[in-house]
Scaffold this active site. Structure first.
Site, PDB file in Angstrom:
ATOM      1  N   ARG A  66     -26.574 -10.447  18.121  1.00 28.33           N
ATOM      2  CA  ARG A  66     -25.925 -11.672  17.909  1.00 28.33           C
ATOM      3  C   ARG A  66     -24.531 -11.413  17.976  1.00 28.33           C
ATOM      4  O   ARG A  66     -23.591 -12.647  18.250  1.00 28.33           O
ATOM      5  CB  ARG A  66     -26.188 -12.094  16.340  1.00 28.33           C
ATOM      6  CG  ARG A  66     -27.474 -12.379  15.904  1.00 28.33           C
ATOM      7  CD  ARG A  66     -28.099 -13.437  16.906  1.00 28.33           C
ATOM      8  NE  ARG A  66     -29.645 -13.505  16.516  1.00 28.33           N
ATOM      9  CZ  ARG A  66     -30.553 -14.276  17.121  1.00 28.33           C
ATOM     10  NH1 ARG A  66     -30.301 -14.556  18.257  1.00 28.33           N
ATOM     11  NH2 ARG A  66     -31.654 -14.559  16.733  1.00 28.33           N
ATOM     12  N   ASP A  80     -28.809 -11.099  12.402  1.00 29.13           N
ATOM     13  CA  ASP A  80     -29.986 -10.230  12.820  1.00 29.13           C
ATOM     14  C   ASP A  80     -29.398  -9.361  14.077  1.00 29.13           C
ATOM     15  O   ASP A  80     -29.796  -9.896  15.325  1.00 29.13           O
ATOM     16  CB  ASP A  80     -31.202 -10.711  13.116  1.00 29.13           C
ATOM     17  CG  ASP A  80     -31.370 -12.185  13.601  1.00 29.13           C
ATOM     18  OD1 ASP A  80     -32.333 -12.792  13.838  1.00 29.13           O
ATOM     19  OD2 ASP A  80     -30.082 -12.830  13.869  1.00 29.13           O
ATOM     20  N   HIS A  91     -41.961 -19.374  15.908  1.00 28.87           N
ATOM     21  CA  HIS A  91     -40.908 -20.033  15.956  1.00 28.87           C
ATOM     22  C   HIS A  91     -41.592 -21.647  16.118  1.00 28.87           C
ATOM     23  O   HIS A  91     -40.955 -22.644  15.699  1.00 28.87           O
ATOM     24  CB  HIS A  91     -39.870 -19.867  17.019  1.00 28.87           C
ATOM     25  CG  HIS A  91     -38.761 -18.688  16.604  1.00 28.87           C
ATOM     26  ND1 HIS A  91     -39.342 -17.188  16.981  1.00 28.87           N
ATOM     27  CD2 HIS A  91     -37.810 -18.581  15.751  1.00 28.87           C
ATOM     28  CE1 HIS A  91     -38.499 -16.560  16.379  1.00 28.87           C
ATOM     29  NE2 HIS A  91     -37.434 -17.146  15.924  1.00 28.87           N
ATOM     30  N   ARG A 130     -38.426  -5.728  20.945  1.00 32.22           N
ATOM     31  CA  ARG A 130     -38.134  -5.815  19.712  1.00 32.22           C
ATOM     32  C   ARG A 130     -38.611  -4.617  19.030  1.00 32.22           C
ATOM     33  O   ARG A 130     -38.148  -4.288  17.841  1.00 32.22           O
ATOM     34  CB  ARG A 130     -38.075  -6.986  19.013  1.00 32.22           C
ATOM     35  CG  ARG A 130     -37.143  -8.215  19.779  1.00 32.22           C
ATOM     36  CD  ARG A 130     -37.523  -9.663  19.126  1.00 32.22           C
ATOM     37  NE  ARG A 130     -37.114  -9.635  17.704  1.00 32.22           N
ATOM     38  CZ  ARG A 130     -37.432 -10.725  17.164  1.00 32.22           C
ATOM     39  NH1 ARG A 130     -38.210 -11.699  17.502  1.00 32.22           N
ATOM     40  NH2 ARG A 130     -36.914 -10.583  15.794  1.00 32.22           N
ATOM     41  N   ASP A 133     -38.833 -15.058   6.489  1.00 28.47           N
ATOM     42  CA  ASP A 133     -38.183 -15.453   7.856  1.00 28.47           C
ATOM     43  C   ASP A 133     -37.565 -16.759   7.628  1.00 28.47           C
ATOM     44  O   ASP A 133     -37.705 -17.419   6.678  1.00 28.47           O
ATOM     45  CB  ASP A 133     -39.176 -15.136   8.968  1.00 28.47           C
ATOM     46  CG  ASP A 133     -38.570 -15.054  10.226  1.00 28.47           C
ATOM     47  OD1 ASP A 133     -37.364 -15.155  10.546  1.00 28.47           O
ATOM     48  OD2 ASP A 133     -39.227 -14.634  11.214  1.00 28.47           O
TER      49      ASP A 133
END
Length: 599
Positions: free
Chosen positions: A146, A138, A253, A207, A326
């Site tokens: 990343r 991603d 998360h 983001r 996800d």
């Protein structure tokens, strides 16, 4: 290159939709109809019929594997997957995709990544059904980047929102996609289409392109076109996180966020970027691990909700591509169900691609058992496999899964890309306050201090100041400076002509000591310039400082643009893509949406 079996899939053309009923027998209750592509090239039909059930189920999953090359053992592979190398993970489980992270020891430098890609593709095309992999990460740019330098770094979505340019957004995505493809990566879990209307959002923030749904929609569509640009070979885009993760103060998360948007609010605020992404032809849409009670009363996260994935995304928005979840390791989706049941519920809800299950073998067995008991039909599995193979076909993965490693250095981090990235970033820096007329610094100071959050960011800006003549000292104090560090910064500032302090998420209570750093510098009666290098919301928390900028990124490319603005080489062009609320006044904005000064 690639096997004959892979080549037979090249001509796949999938268009009109038909209906396939999902089998019953799950705690999810009655299932909505599954959209099924009806006009499938005979080669695809033949391939799917020739695959074993185990091979088809493998195609649904995207996993990771540990190691910087395909054939070297890594102890973590043995612990998690029962084999030693990435190639053996692929050969044993026949996954449809592999995702790379730095924590999997997979991402070191471009040529290594390309060689790893070729190695795992050889394993995929020589085993099982012989179908090449989707290889992904991603790479959103900005906060979620990343891939390491020399991969071209760009400032991310909110910076692009400040620039307001669809052309710049598309070019940013095109550069990213072209470089990814040169390294053998063919799927990018980006862009984020979330509309960040909650300044306390801990997981989206910069983001997001904007809090303005129309601006976010326009740039989301531009990004999809850029990632999937066939002129740059293109990678599959995945617009995320459906139905919209922008209005929460919880992180999926670690929690299961609840978003209280009404249906009307969803239509007005959250839906436009996803409609635009679908119109732009996004290969995939990623689900969110959130609960939206006014859209679905089941209490299930959207990833496991037939109402959301099939009813809203497929039936209402008319989306026919791949729905990806996800990560299935996130607490937001694991809160209510065991790991073996989660992928089954996701498939019953309408998902196709199952990302990063907590235990790959348990997840695969869960799906296989569901088919054997009738909780899922094999026809339902086939529908998702067809969509996944079509996505691979569209991006040329089936026909040409391998990359030329000799080409990598010419494409990745090229001078042309670096120049384009800098020009894009130069149009995003936003000047929020210039009350003292301190900027631009037409007369260069003799000595400058760069302090605040981020060793890399303070060092990068200090380097760029030195390149322009002044002496510059970097004194990083981190995101949670101690009183001793604050005192050291104040003392250092007194020995310099100007101090630039970089602030990163100071609005967060965990980082609030940065607010005191800014105030202490101002009380010391030294010239101070403050720059929010992530969330622009920080500019409302230390109003004593009369000079504030926002860069939305702490990457070197953003620090170069900041230096240019400081010294008047360019005028600040960015306009706030989100309002900056006044923390002392409920409902009031300290800086409104669209605010931005220049000279």
């Amino acid at each position: 290159m690639g096997s004959n079996r892979s080549r037979r899939l090249v001509a796949v053309l999938i268009s009109a939709a038909a209906v396939v009923t999902i089998g019953g027998g799950s705690s999810a209750g009655a299932q909505p109809p599954e959209v099924r592509h009806s006009e499938v090239d005979p080669a695809v039909t033949e391939k799917v019929r020739a695959m074993s059930l185990e091979e088809k189920v493998g195609q649904l999953f995207v996993t990771y594997a540990y190691g910087r090359d395909a054939d070297t053992p890594h102890p973590q592979n043995r612990e998690e997957f029962g084999v030693d190398t990435p190639a053996q993970v692929v050969q044993r489980y026949h996954p449809g995709g592999l995702i790379h992270f730095s924590w999997t020891d997979s991402l070191y430098e471009p040529r290594q990544i390309a060689e790893l890609s070729n190695g795992v593709q050889r394993a995929a095309t020589s085993s099982g059904a012989g179908i090449p992999l989707l290889i992904s990460t991603d790479q959103e740019q900005g906060q979620v980047s990343r891939l390491p330098e020399p991969v071209t770094q760009l400032p991310g979505n909110m910076a692009l929102g400040a620039g307001r340019s669809a052309a710049d957004t598309g070019l940013s995505a095109r550069i990213t996609g072209e470089e990814m493809r040169a390294m053998g990566l063919n799927q990018d879990f980006a862009p984020s289409g979330d509309v960040n209307v909650n300044p306390a959002n801990p997981v989206i923030g910069v983001r997001s392109f904007s809090s303005d749904p129309q601006l976010a929609a326009r740039l989301t569509g531009a990004a999809v076109h850029g990632y999937q640009d066939p002129g740059a070979a293109g990678v599959s885009a995945a617009a995320k996180h459906f139905p919209g993760h922008g209005d929460t103060n919880q992180d999926s998360h670690t929690d299961l966020p609840v978003i209280e948007h009404t249906r009307e609010q969803w239509e007005r605020l959250d839906a436009p970027p996803f409609r635009e992404a679908i119109e732009a032809g996004t290969d995939a849409v990623m689900s969110a691990h959130i609960v939206v009670p006014n859209l679905d009363s089941s209490g299930e996260p959207s990833t496991l909700s037939p109402t959301v994935l099939t009813g809203m995304l497929r039936d209402e928005l008319g989306y026919k591509g791949v729905i990806t979840t996800d990560s299935l390791q996130m607490d937001g989706v694991r809160a209510k169900h065991p790991d073996a049941e989660i992928p089954v519920l996701a498939l019953r809800a309408g998902a196709d691609q199952l990302l990063m299950p907590q235990n790959l073998q348990v997840a695969i067995n869960g799906v296989l058992d569901a088919v054997h008991t009738g909780a899922l039909t094999e026809d339902r599995i086939d529908a998702s496999v067809e969509r996944i193979l079509e996505m691979k076909r569209k991006r040329g993965v089936l026909d040409a899964p391998f990359v030329d490693t000799g080409r990598v250095d010419r494409v990745v981090g090229s001078r042309e890309h670096a120049q384009q990235a800098q020009r894009i970033t130069d149009r995003t820096t936003t000047l929020l306050r210039n009350d003292a007329g301190q900027l631009p610094m037409r007369q260069k100071p003799g000595k400058m201090l760069v302090t605040g959050a981020g060793e890399d960011a303070t060092g990068a800006l200090a380097d760029r100041v030195r390149a322009r003549g002044p002496q510059a000292t970097s004194l990083p104090t981190g995101k949670a400076p101690t009183q001793q560090q604050i005192s050291q910064a104040v003392q250092a500032a007194k020995g310099n002509d100007v101090t630039v302090v970089l602030i990163n998420a100071a609005w967060d209570a965990d980082n609030a000591a940065q607010q005191e750093l800014v105030r202490a510098l101002q009380r010391a009666n030294v010239p101070v310039v403050a720059a929010a290098v992530r969330d622009p919301y920080d500019a409302a928390y230390a109003e004593q400082v009369p000079t504030w900028l926002a860069t939305y990124s702490d990457k070197p490319v953003a620090m170069e643009s900041l230096a240019k603005v400081l010294f008047g080489e360019i005028a600040p062009q960015g306009k706030l893509p989100v309002p900056v609320p006044d923390p002392e006044g409920a409902g009031a904005d300290r800086f409104p949406l669209g605010h931005g000064l220049s000279w």
